[in-house]
Write an enzyme that holds these catalytic residues in place. Structure first.
Site, PDB file in Angstrom:
ATOM      1  CB  THR A   1      -0.937   0.019   1.217  1.00 14.64           C
ATOM      2  OG1 THR A   1      -0.172  -0.200   2.401  1.00 14.64           O
ATOM      3  CG2 THR A   1      -1.998  -1.055   1.095  1.00 14.64           C
TER       4      THR A   1
ATOM      5  CB  VAL B   1       0.051   5.626   3.263  1.00 13.78           C
ATOM      6  CG1 VAL B   1       0.456   6.321   4.566  1.00 13.78           C
ATOM      7  CG2 VAL B   1      -0.839   6.538   2.436  1.00 13.78           C
ATOM      8  CB  CYS B   2       2.184   0.806   4.373  1.00 10.11           C
ATOM      9  SG  CYS B   2       0.519   0.743   5.031  1.00 10.11           S
ATOM     10  CB  THR B   3       5.392   1.939   0.216  1.00 14.41           C
ATOM     11  OG1 THR B   3       4.633   0.764  -0.109  1.00 14.41           O
ATOM     12  CG2 THR B   3       6.726   1.892  -0.508  1.00 14.41           C
TER      13      THR B   3
END
Length: 211
Positions: free
Chosen positions: A42, A44-46
């Protein structure tokens, strides 16, 4: 019931990208940051995991060990790390927990059913060497965390754990701090020899004592 400040952080064993760990053994005498992600691959998580990896030296000099968590399986984590390293120009070398059965997520109250019944929200816990919860921050899935704020709070927590001071709004490492009410004004010179200011009887400041 969700964890509250001062509660003992639950111990657990888990599969991670660096092998199986026992949480307490992994932390040892260090501080810890445990933070969750809604899912692998995903956007944002990256960026969040990349930023954490890039700040590895900042966490290390504060004696902080970092762990991330997602409810996705280990093979996805390992493939995702390749993407993170490529797109964020970093090297993710801290553990990412594969919490497929949601054991850790449930222990730490990371699933908020009204937000999602299956995925973790962006929970973050700072845990002291005494294994007590010192800070909790919860973000919605759509909002990436500010890891400079996490470092700022850790600086404050580590300072205030050792001195009778508190940190004011927007405080950053190296700035003046507030003398707590537990210290009588007449005792300040002996406790804080760098000097102090009395702004109000209840608002006394002093240069940061550990600088």
């Amino acid at each position: 019931m969700s964890l509250r400040l001062g509660d003992t952080a639950p111990n657990f064993k888990a599969k991670t990208t660096v092998g199986e760990i026992d949480f307490y053994e992994y932390l040892g005498d260090s501080w810890g940051v445990l933070f969750s992600h809604p899912a692998d691959f995903t956007p944002v998580c990256t960026t969040e995991l990349g930023k954490t990896a890039l700040l590895n030296g900042e966490f290390a000099k504060r004696n902080v060990k970092v762990l991330a968590l997602s409810v996705d399986p280990l093979d996805k984590h390992k493939n995702w790390i390749n993407d993170i390293n490529e797109t964020q120009q970093c090297n993710v070398d801290f553990p990412i927990i594969a919490d497929e059965d949601k054991t850790v997520a449930n222990l730490y109250g990371m699933i908020h059913p009204n937000a999602s019944e299956t995925f973790t929200v962006r929970s973050l816990f700072v845990i002291g060497p005494d294994k007590k919860v010192k800070l909790t921050i919860t973000y919605p899935a759509s909002t990436g965390r500010n890891f400079f704020e996490v470092l700022r709070v850790i600086d404050s927590l580590q300072l205030t754990a050792n001195y009778s001071v508190a940190t004011p709004a927007d405080w950053k490492d190296g700035e003046d701090v507030i003398v707590t009410a537990a210290v009588k004004t007449e005792d300040i010179p002996a406790r804080f020899p760098k000097g102090h200011k009395i702004i109000k009887p209840y608002l006394r400041t002093t240069p940061q004592p550990n600088k």
